[in-house]
Design a protein around this motif. Structure first.
Motif, PDB file in Angstrom:
ATOM      1  N   ILE A 245       0.831  -1.210   0.000  1.00  0.00           N
ATOM      2  CA  ILE A 245       0.000   0.000   0.000  1.00  0.00           C
ATOM      3  C   ILE A 245       0.862   1.255   0.000  1.00  0.00           C
ATOM      4  O   ILE A 245       0.559   2.241  -0.685  1.00  0.00           O
ATOM      5  N   ALA A 246       1.972   1.224   0.735  1.00  0.00           N
ATOM      6  CA  ALA A 246       2.849   2.398   0.814  1.00  0.00           C
ATOM      7  C   ALA A 246       3.493   2.728  -0.531  1.00  0.00           C
ATOM      8  O   ALA A 246       4.000   3.846  -0.713  1.00  0.00           O
ATOM      9  N   LEU A 247       3.477   1.790  -1.466  1.00  0.00           N
ATOM     10  CA  LEU A 247       4.077   2.027  -2.776  1.00  0.00           C
ATOM     11  C   LEU A 247       3.116   2.699  -3.742  1.00  0.00           C
ATOM     12  O   LEU A 247       3.521   3.116  -4.833  1.00  0.00           O
ATOM     13  N   LEU A 248       1.849   2.803  -3.360  1.00  0.00           N
ATOM     14  CA  LEU A 248       0.856   3.436  -4.222  1.00  0.00           C
ATOM     15  C   LEU A 248       0.915   4.950  -4.100  1.00  0.00           C
ATOM     16  O   LEU A 248       1.406   5.497  -3.110  1.00  0.00           O
ATOM     17  N   ALA A 249       0.384   5.631  -5.112  1.00  0.00           N
ATOM     18  CA  ALA A 249       0.230   7.075  -5.010  1.00  0.00           C
ATOM     19  C   ALA A 249      -0.582   7.391  -3.765  1.00  0.00           C
ATOM     20  O   ALA A 249      -1.535   6.673  -3.428  1.00  0.00           O
ATOM     21  N   ALA A 250      -0.216   8.473  -3.081  1.00  0.00           N
ATOM     22  CA  ALA A 250      -0.833   8.779  -1.794  1.00  0.00           C
ATOM     23  C   ALA A 250      -2.344   8.873  -1.890  1.00  0.00           C
ATOM     24  O   ALA A 250      -3.063   8.432  -0.988  1.00  0.00           O
ATOM     25  N   ARG A 251      -2.848   9.441  -2.964  1.00  0.00           N
ATOM     26  CA  ARG A 251      -4.303   9.631  -3.059  1.00  0.00           C
ATOM     27  C   ARG A 251      -5.054   8.321  -3.248  1.00  0.00           C
ATOM     28  O   ARG A 251      -6.272   8.273  -3.071  1.00  0.00           O
ATOM     29  N   SER A 252      -4.353   7.249  -3.615  1.00  0.00           N
ATOM     30  CA  SER A 252      -5.003   5.955  -3.819  1.00  0.00           C
ATOM     31  C   SER A 252      -4.946   5.050  -2.595  1.00  0.00           C
ATOM     32  O   SER A 252      -5.674   4.064  -2.516  1.00  0.00           O
ATOM     33  N   ARG A 253      -4.077   5.370  -1.641  1.00  0.00           N
ATOM     34  CA  ARG A 253      -3.891   4.478  -0.497  1.00  0.00           C
ATOM     35  C   ARG A 253      -5.144   4.308   0.354  1.00  0.00           C
ATOM     36  O   ARG A 253      -5.439   3.183   0.783  1.00  0.00           O
ATOM     37  N   PRO A 254      -5.917   5.376   0.643  1.00  0.00           N
ATOM     38  CA  PRO A 254      -7.117   5.154   1.466  1.00  0.00           C
ATOM     39  C   PRO A 254      -8.104   4.178   0.837  1.00  0.00           C
ATOM     40  O   PRO A 254      -8.713   3.365   1.548  1.00  0.00           O
ATOM     41  N   CYS A 255      -8.247   4.243  -0.470  1.00  0.00           N
ATOM     42  CA  CYS A 255      -9.167   3.327  -1.148  1.00  0.00           C
ATOM     43  C   CYS A 255      -8.710   1.890  -0.996  1.00  0.00           C
ATOM     44  O   CYS A 255      -9.488   1.009  -0.602  1.00  0.00           O
ATOM     45  N   VAL A 256      -7.452   1.632  -1.312  1.00  0.00           N
ATOM     46  CA  VAL A 256      -6.951   0.256  -1.274  1.00  0.00           C
ATOM     47  C   VAL A 256      -6.907  -0.265   0.161  1.00  0.00           C
ATOM     48  O   VAL A 256      -7.251  -1.417   0.423  1.00  0.00           O
ATOM     49  N   SER A 257      -6.524   0.596   1.091  1.00  0.00           N
ATOM     50  CA  SER A 257      -6.501   0.190   2.499  1.00  0.00           C
ATOM     51  C   SER A 257      -7.903  -0.169   2.981  1.00  0.00           C
ATOM     52  O   SER A 257      -8.092  -1.164   3.704  1.00  0.00           O
ATOM     53  N   THR A 258      -8.890   0.624   2.586  1.00  0.00           N
ATOM     54  CA  THR A 258     -10.276   0.356   2.982  1.00  0.00           C
ATOM     55  C   THR A 258     -10.759  -0.954   2.378  1.00  0.00           C
ATOM     56  O   THR A 258     -11.399  -1.773   3.053  1.00  0.00           O
ATOM     57  N   ALA A 259     -10.468  -1.162   1.087  1.00  0.00           N
ATOM     58  CA  ALA A 259     -10.878  -2.405   0.434  1.00  0.00           C
ATOM     59  C   ALA A 259     -10.240  -3.604   1.108  1.00  0.00           C
ATOM     60  O   ALA A 259     -10.901  -4.628   1.356  1.00  0.00           O
ATOM     61  N   LEU A 260      -8.946  -3.499   1.430  1.00  0.00           N
ATOM     62  CA  LEU A 260      -8.258  -4.599   2.094  1.00  0.00           C
ATOM     63  C   LEU A 260      -8.875  -4.872   3.466  1.00  0.00           C
ATOM     64  O   LEU A 260      -9.131  -6.028   3.829  1.00  0.00           O
ATOM     65  N   THR A 261      -9.158  -3.811   4.219  1.00  0.00           N
ATOM     66  CA  THR A 261      -9.743  -3.989   5.553  1.00  0.00           C
ATOM     67  C   THR A 261     -11.096  -4.668   5.475  1.00  0.00           C
ATOM     68  O   THR A 261     -11.358  -5.669   6.178  1.00  0.00           O
ATOM     69  N   LEU A 262     -11.975  -4.154   4.625  1.00  0.00           N
ATOM     70  CA  LEU A 262     -13.329  -4.694   4.562  1.00  0.00           C
ATOM     71  C   LEU A 262     -13.351  -6.119   4.025  1.00  0.00           C
ATOM     72  O   LEU A 262     -14.081  -6.978   4.543  1.00  0.00           O
ATOM     73  N   TYR A 263     -12.547  -6.386   3.005  1.00  0.00           N
ATOM     74  CA  TYR A 263     -12.586  -7.729   2.442  1.00  0.00           C
ATOM     75  C   TYR A 263     -11.926  -8.737   3.371  1.00  0.00           C
ATOM     76  O   TYR A 263     -12.406  -9.871   3.507  1.00  0.00           O
ATOM     77  N   SER A 264     -10.848  -8.335   4.025  1.00  0.00           N
ATOM     78  CA  SER A 264     -10.205  -9.267   4.952  1.00  0.00           C
ATOM     79  C   SER A 264     -11.097  -9.555   6.150  1.00  0.00           C
ATOM     80  O   SER A 264     -10.981 -10.620   6.773  1.00  0.00           O
ATOM     81  N   GLU A 265     -11.988  -8.627   6.474  1.00  0.00           N
ATOM     82  CA  GLU A 265     -12.900  -8.874   7.586  1.00  0.00           C
ATOM     83  C   GLU A 265     -13.950  -9.926   7.266  1.00  0.00           C
ATOM     84  O   GLU A 265     -14.612 -10.436   8.171  1.00  0.00           O
ATOM     85  N   ILE A 266     -14.102 -10.264   5.994  1.00  0.00           N
ATOM     86  CA  ILE A 266     -14.942 -11.419   5.666  1.00  0.00           C
ATOM     87  C   ILE A 266     -14.335 -12.670   6.300  1.00  0.00           C
ATOM     88  O   ILE A 266     -15.056 -13.555   6.774  1.00  0.00           O
ATOM     89  N   LEU A 267     -13.017 -12.724   6.342  1.00  0.00           N
ATOM     90  CA  LEU A 267     -12.356 -13.843   7.028  1.00  0.00           C
ATOM     91  C   LEU A 267     -12.702 -13.841   8.515  1.00  0.00           C
ATOM     92  O   LEU A 267     -12.903 -14.909   9.119  1.00  0.00           O
ATOM     93  N   ASP A 268     -12.783 -12.649   9.107  1.00  0.00           N
ATOM     94  CA  ASP A 268     -13.184 -12.561  10.514  1.00  0.00           C
ATOM     95  C   ASP A 268     -14.584 -13.126  10.710  1.00  0.00           C
ATOM     96  O   ASP A 268     -14.851 -13.844  11.683  1.00  0.00           O
ATOM     97  N   ARG A 269     -15.489 -12.781   9.788  1.00  0.00           N
ATOM     98  CA  ARG A 269     -16.859 -13.251   9.914  1.00  0.00           C
ATOM     99  C   ARG A 269     -16.932 -14.773   9.753  1.00  0.00           C
ATOM    100  O   ARG A 269     -17.707 -15.441  10.441  1.00  0.00           O
ATOM    101  N   ILE A 270     -16.129 -15.322   8.839  1.00  0.00           N
ATOM    102  CA  ILE A 270     -16.088 -16.779   8.677  1.00  0.00           C
ATOM    103  C   ILE A 270     -15.643 -17.441   9.971  1.00  0.00           C
ATOM    104  O   ILE A 270     -16.220 -18.448  10.418  1.00  0.00           O
ATOM    105  N   GLU A 271     -14.637 -16.841  10.598  1.00  0.00           N
ATOM    106  CA  GLU A 271     -14.144 -17.365  11.866  1.00  0.00           C
ATOM    107  C   GLU A 271     -15.194 -17.219  12.961  1.00  0.00           C
ATOM    108  O   GLU A 271     -15.403 -18.130  13.779  1.00  0.00           O
ATOM    109  N   ASP A 272     -15.881 -16.070  12.981  1.00  0.00           N
ATOM    110  CA  ASP A 272     -16.947 -15.859  13.962  1.00  0.00           C
ATOM    111  C   ASP A 272     -18.047 -16.898  13.828  1.00  0.00           C
ATOM    112  O   ASP A 272     -18.686 -17.275  14.824  1.00  0.00           O
TER     113      ASP A 272
END
Length: 323
Positions: A245-272
């Motif tokens: 993420i740190a290698l992306l243009a600064a203006r794109s990092r919030p989008c990719v970070s948000t997508a990674l957080t939300l999609y990875s949390e599907i794994l949390d829900r599977i575990e839950d």
């Protein structure tokens, strides 16, 4: 809409606008988490991302048509037609093609990435199981990793693109592996298993046992252990991708970070759910998506102000019909 008429390979501004809108509508309807993340991109970036999504969605719709009246040969013909139309740049053939062709030219996205994607889509016509990780990885490269590589020029980087590419590919892979875990039940309906057979066998799991779980709406302990192993593997892929993420243009990092957080949390829900995926479909709830999205939007707005885009892609610039 711009009052000027921009012509791109015979397409007028109005025609491109309609195509980009069609792609955006597909994204909003079918990719809710992904669509939420795209709202964090700058307005000039969004149309291209929607266009790339639209093309992928068109292929998915052909492959996921489980109407028994549609033979494999018919779906193969429809997929080949879409591929032929893209290669021939036949923008009149499909509503999404003007936008995706315009995006590919504007950002100089390699045609090989689209060819690899279509190759993996063809695999879905006849391949229903994957004997090992190597075979699955071959499919995942074309079905998911190339998507990360396609969007990378749109996102922009602060380093040579080649340095960021492995991380972009890893994120596409992580998203796809998450889908495979979440959708085991749904994929079985389509006669597909997207988990390596040898890794399942290490836990005494095969297709018959997965189908038993589906029929009885319960997760056998052996299947639970196998899913836990796949879950851990997917977590590791997210960790690999996060470093990029740190290698992306600064203006794109919030989008990719948000997508990674939300999609990875599907794994949390599977575990839950204790891997009870044959009864419940793992979802990230609307309040959580809204909270993460709001924080991402605040970071995105700040980044756009603090780090305005200083370079533009070569070639004709993507139109900006969407906000």
């Amino acid at each position: 809409m711009s009052p000027n008429v921009f012509v791109d390979n015979g397409r007028t501004d109005a025609q491109l606008q309609r195509s980009y809108r069609a792609c955006r509508a597909l994204n909003a309807r079918h990719g809710k988490t992904f669509f939420l993340a795209t709202r964090l991109l700058a307005p000039d970036q969004r149309p291209a991302i929607h266009a790339l999504y639209g093309f992928a969605r068109r292929a998915d719709d052909i492959l996921d048509d489980i109407d028994p009246s549609r033979a494999v040969t018919e779906r193969a013909a429809r997929l080949d037609a879409l591929a032929g139309q893209f290669i021939a740049e036949d923008a009149d053939a499909d509503a999404v093609l003007p936008a995706v062709l315009h995006t590919a030219r504007s950002y100089r996205i390699s045609p090989e990435l689209f060819a690899s994607f279509l190759d993996s889509m063809r695999m879905d016509l006849t391949v229903t199981d994957y004997p090992n990780r190597r075979a699955l990885d071959h499919y995942v490269f074309g079905s998911a990793e190339v998507i990360g590589l396609q969007v990378l020029p749109v996102l922009g980087t602060v380093c040579p693109v080649d340095e960021a590419a492995p991380y972009a590919a890893a994120l596409g892979k992580a998203f796809q592996l998450t889908n495979f875990l979440r959708d085991v039940d749904e994929d079985l309906v389509r006669d597909r298993v997207y988990l390596p057979a040898d890794e399942l066998a290490a836990h005494a799991v095969d297709r018959d046992l997965l189908q038993w779980c589906q029929a009885h709406r319960r997760t056998d302990p052996r299947v639970r252990r196998a899913l836990m192993a796949q879950h851990a593997y997917t977590r590791d892929v997210y960790n690999q991708a996060r470093a990029g993420i740190a290698l992306l243009a600064a203006r794109s990092r919030p989008c990719v970070s948000t997508a990674l957080t939300l999609y990875s949390e599907i794994l949390d829900r599977i575990e839950d759910l204790d891997f009870d995926i044959f009864v419940h479909r793992a979802r990230v709830g609307t309040p959580r998506r809204a909270a993460v999205g709001s924080r991402g939007l605040a970071r995105a707005l700040w980044s756009r102000h603090a780090f305005p885009a200083t370079t533009k892609p070569a070639g004709p610039q993507p139109l900006q019909p969407l906000r």
